[in-house]
Design an enzyme around this catalytic site. Structure first.
Site, PDB file in Angstrom:
ATOM      1  N   ASP A 109       0.943  -1.189  -0.193  1.00  0.00           N
ATOM      2  CA  ASP A 109       0.076   0.108  -0.099  1.00  0.00           C
ATOM      3  C   ASP A 109       0.933   1.167  -0.086  1.00  0.00           C
ATOM      4  O   ASP A 109       1.483   1.374   1.076  1.00  0.00           O
ATOM      5  CB  ASP A 109      -0.948  -0.026   1.304  1.00  0.00           C
ATOM      6  CG  ASP A 109      -1.930   1.018   1.464  1.00  0.00           C
ATOM      7  OD1 ASP A 109      -1.770   2.077   0.771  1.00  0.00           O
ATOM      8  OD2 ASP A 109      -2.845   0.709   1.981  1.00  0.00           O
ATOM      9  N   ASP A 131      -7.530   3.149  -9.590  1.00  0.00           N
ATOM     10  CA  ASP A 131      -8.674   2.224  -9.360  1.00  0.00           C
ATOM     11  C   ASP A 131      -9.666   2.772  -9.467  1.00  0.00           C
ATOM     12  O   ASP A 131     -10.050   3.749  -8.409  1.00  0.00           O
ATOM     13  CB  ASP A 131      -8.688   0.945  -8.318  1.00  0.00           C
ATOM     14  CG  ASP A 131      -7.334   0.024  -8.697  1.00  0.00           C
ATOM     15  OD1 ASP A 131      -6.973  -0.111  -9.850  1.00  0.00           O
ATOM     16  OD2 ASP A 131      -6.938  -0.346  -7.610  1.00  0.00           O
ATOM     17  N   LYS A 135     -18.833   2.087  -8.324  1.00  0.00           N
ATOM     18  CA  LYS A 135     -19.920   2.181  -7.682  1.00  0.00           C
ATOM     19  C   LYS A 135     -20.178   3.384  -6.517  1.00  0.00           C
ATOM     20  O   LYS A 135     -19.194   3.257  -6.026  1.00  0.00           O
ATOM     21  CB  LYS A 135     -20.333   0.865  -6.843  1.00  0.00           C
ATOM     22  CG  LYS A 135     -20.632  -0.495  -7.893  1.00  0.00           C
ATOM     23  CD  LYS A 135     -21.004  -1.489  -7.141  1.00  0.00           C
ATOM     24  CE  LYS A 135     -20.988  -2.797  -7.991  1.00  0.00           C
ATOM     25  NZ  LYS A 135     -20.726  -4.095  -7.486  1.00  0.00           N
ATOM     26  N   THR A 205       1.388   4.772 -20.794  1.00  0.00           N
ATOM     27  CA  THR A 205       1.630   3.380 -20.144  1.00  0.00           C
ATOM     28  C   THR A 205       0.765   2.430 -21.231  1.00  0.00           C
ATOM     29  O   THR A 205      -0.297   2.881 -21.651  1.00  0.00           O
ATOM     30  CB  THR A 205       1.155   3.399 -18.782  1.00  0.00           C
ATOM     31  OG1 THR A 205      -0.167   3.650 -18.651  1.00  0.00           O
ATOM     32  CG2 THR A 205       2.008   4.237 -17.905  1.00  0.00           C
ATOM     33  N   ARG A 206       1.330   1.147 -20.902  1.00  0.00           N
ATOM     34  CA  ARG A 206       0.197   0.188 -21.472  1.00  0.00           C
ATOM     35  C   ARG A 206      -1.048   0.404 -21.239  1.00  0.00           C
ATOM     36  O   ARG A 206      -2.112   0.036 -22.233  1.00  0.00           O
ATOM     37  CB  ARG A 206       0.741  -1.175 -21.507  1.00  0.00           C
ATOM     38  CG  ARG A 206       1.682  -1.719 -22.605  1.00  0.00           C
ATOM     39  CD  ARG A 206       2.334  -3.075 -22.066  1.00  0.00           C
ATOM     40  NE  ARG A 206       2.723  -3.040 -20.778  1.00  0.00           N
ATOM     41  CZ  ARG A 206       2.658  -4.353 -20.113  1.00  0.00           C
ATOM     42  NH1 ARG A 206       2.653  -5.418 -20.813  1.00  0.00           N
ATOM     43  NH2 ARG A 206       3.268  -4.495 -18.875  1.00  0.00           N
ATOM     44  N   TYR A 207      -1.460   0.630 -20.158  1.00  0.00           N
ATOM     45  CA  TYR A 207      -2.927   0.579 -19.376  1.00  0.00           C
ATOM     46  C   TYR A 207      -3.615   1.801 -20.207  1.00  0.00           C
ATOM     47  O   TYR A 207      -4.564   1.674 -20.708  1.00  0.00           O
ATOM     48  CB  TYR A 207      -2.648   1.012 -17.882  1.00  0.00           C
ATOM     49  CG  TYR A 207      -3.913   1.134 -17.516  1.00  0.00           C
ATOM     50  CD1 TYR A 207      -4.893  -0.083 -17.000  1.00  0.00           C
ATOM     51  CD2 TYR A 207      -4.893   2.178 -17.498  1.00  0.00           C
ATOM     52  CE1 TYR A 207      -6.173   0.221 -16.532  1.00  0.00           C
ATOM     53  CE2 TYR A 207      -6.079   2.325 -17.117  1.00  0.00           C
ATOM     54  CZ  TYR A 207      -6.676   1.246 -16.699  1.00  0.00           C
ATOM     55  OH  TYR A 207      -8.171   1.439 -16.010  1.00  0.00           O
TER      56      TYR A 207
HETATM   57  C1  LIG Z   1      -5.768   0.760 -13.026  1.00  0.00           C
HETATM   58  S1  LIG Z   1      -4.122   0.398 -12.627  1.00  0.00           S
HETATM   59  C2  LIG Z   1      -2.894   1.637 -13.171  1.00  0.00           C
HETATM   60  C3  LIG Z   1      -1.494   1.098 -13.193  1.00  0.00           C
HETATM   61  C4  LIG Z   1      -0.630   2.348 -13.537  1.00  0.00           C
HETATM   62  N1  LIG Z   1      -0.626   3.522 -12.814  1.00  0.00           N
HETATM   63  C5  LIG Z   1      -0.798   2.780 -15.092  1.00  0.00           C
HETATM   64  O1  LIG Z   1      -1.182   3.866 -15.475  1.00  0.00           O
HETATM   65  O2  LIG Z   1      -0.544   1.902 -16.055  1.00  0.00           O
HETATM   66  C6  LIG Z   1      -4.151   0.816 -10.793  1.00  0.00           C
HETATM   67  C7  LIG Z   1      -3.217   0.483 -10.044  1.00  0.00           C
HETATM   68  O3  LIG Z   1      -2.878   0.884  -8.672  1.00  0.00           O
HETATM   69  C8  LIG Z   1      -2.771  -0.100  -7.734  1.00  0.00           C
HETATM   70  N2  LIG Z   1      -3.160   0.274  -6.497  1.00  0.00           N
HETATM   71  C9  LIG Z   1      -4.396   0.218  -5.925  1.00  0.00           C
HETATM   72  N3  LIG Z   1      -4.522   0.596  -4.720  1.00  0.00           N
HETATM   73  C10 LIG Z   1      -3.164   0.960  -4.367  1.00  0.00           C
HETATM   74  C11 LIG Z   1      -2.438   1.195  -3.063  1.00  0.00           C
HETATM   75  N4  LIG Z   1      -3.225   1.493  -2.171  1.00  0.00           N
HETATM   76  N5  LIG Z   1      -1.394   1.552  -3.108  1.00  0.00           N
HETATM   77  C12 LIG Z   1      -0.585   1.391  -4.138  1.00  0.00           C
HETATM   78  N6  LIG Z   1      -0.841   1.077  -5.475  1.00  0.00           N
HETATM   79  C13 LIG Z   1      -2.372   0.633  -5.392  1.00  0.00           C
HETATM   80  C14 LIG Z   1      -3.100  -1.493  -8.383  1.00  0.00           C
HETATM   81  O4  LIG Z   1      -2.737  -2.596  -7.684  1.00  0.00           O
HETATM   82  C15 LIG Z   1      -3.226  -1.235  -9.786  1.00  0.00           C
HETATM   83  O5  LIG Z   1      -1.907  -1.509 -10.415  1.00  0.00           O
END
Ligand SMILES: C[S@@+](CC[C@H](N)C(=O)[O-])C[C@H]1O[C@@H](n2cnc3c(N)ncnc32)[C@H](O)[C@@H]1O
Length: 226
Positions: A109, A131, A135, A205-207
């Site tokens: 985290d 993320d 909802k 990014t790839r995302y």
């Molecule tokens: C939708 S992905 C986007 C990944 C990246 N930032 C990109 O743009 O390619 C969201 C990421 O946030 C991470 N994540 C969610 N909650 C988190 C937290 N509390 N601390 C760190 N990372 C977190 C997830 O594991 C996930 O890899």
């Protein structure tokens, strides 16, 4: 951090496909060498032995943006936090391939590490495609909420920058509403073009590429810590 508005829950999974032998070696050998210490304050001196500008990426995914920025700014220090093991492995691969000596990681985290950064110690904080928690009843789990934002604001130096990217229209509106109500961040957009086009030094990014391929718009926000 006692924050009744934010429940620390992960969206989706923290483990994906099985690692190959080379990837397992990265986790066993490189990750311990690059991980932020388990305890104590986390600043440039403890991580890099000098007072270089410090950047922090929350949820770096596969680490493409983190590695790109670290490569671009070799005299700066970078901390990336990501709980998803396969993402951490991706970042380790970039760090190895680009020979990056200025990155430290936390598998877990981001807020746990951010809390241990001294106030005002960060020059940049990145939150790219957080993320969505789409909802309404889960909205309190979004990173863009008073608890995490108060923490980010505290850790950024005055004049420091918070970058947020999203491809989710609900999140976009939510973020504009929450950020717009804050007095400690100044939105750096002068016209729509500033949040509709990717700013310089902000790699795709790839995302993000996938989101665009699937027809989703992407919005880019830059805020200055007042
Ligand atoms: C939708 S992905 C986007 C990944 C990246 N930032 C990109 O743009 O390619 C969201 C990421 O946030 C991470 N994540 C969610 N909650 C988190 C937290 N509390 N601390 C760190 N990372 C977190 C997830 O594991 C996930 O890899």
């Amino acid at each position: 951090m006692a924050d009744p508005l934010t429940i620390r829950r992960l969206y989706g999974r923290s483990k994906g496909h099985k690692l190959r032998a080379g990837q397992e070696a990265l986790v066993e050998d490189l990750l311990p060498a690059l991980s932020v210490p388990d305890q104590g304050a986390i600043d440039s001196w403890t991580l890099f032995g000098d007072d270089r500008p410090l950047h922090f990426e929350i949820g770096f995914g596969a680490g493409e943006h983190l590695a790109y920025r670290a490569d671009l700014l070799p005299d700066h220090g970078f901390i990336g936090a990501e709980p998803f093991l396969n993402g951490v492995v991706g970042a380790l691969g970039h760090i190895r391939d680009r020979h990056l000596a200025n990155v430290r990681l936390h598998m877990g985290d981001a807020l746990d590490v951010l809390e241990r950064v001294p106030d005002g110690a960060l020059r940049f904080v990145y939150l790219l495609h957080p993320d969505p928690w789409p909802k309404a009843r889960h909205a309190k789990r979004r990173m863009i909420n008073p608890g995490p934002l108060d923490l980010i604001a505290a850790k950024l130096a005055p004049g420091g920058e918070f970058r947020l990217g999203t491809d989710d229209p609900v999140y976009c509106r939510w973020a504009m509403m929450i950020m717009g109500a804050r007095r400690d961040f100044e939105w750096l957009a002068e016209s729509a073009i500033d949040f509709l086009t990717r700013p310089g030094g902000w790699p795709e990014t790839r995302y993000e590429a996938k989101a665009r391929r699937q027809g989703r718009e992407v919005w880019y926000f830059r805020y200055r810590r007042v």
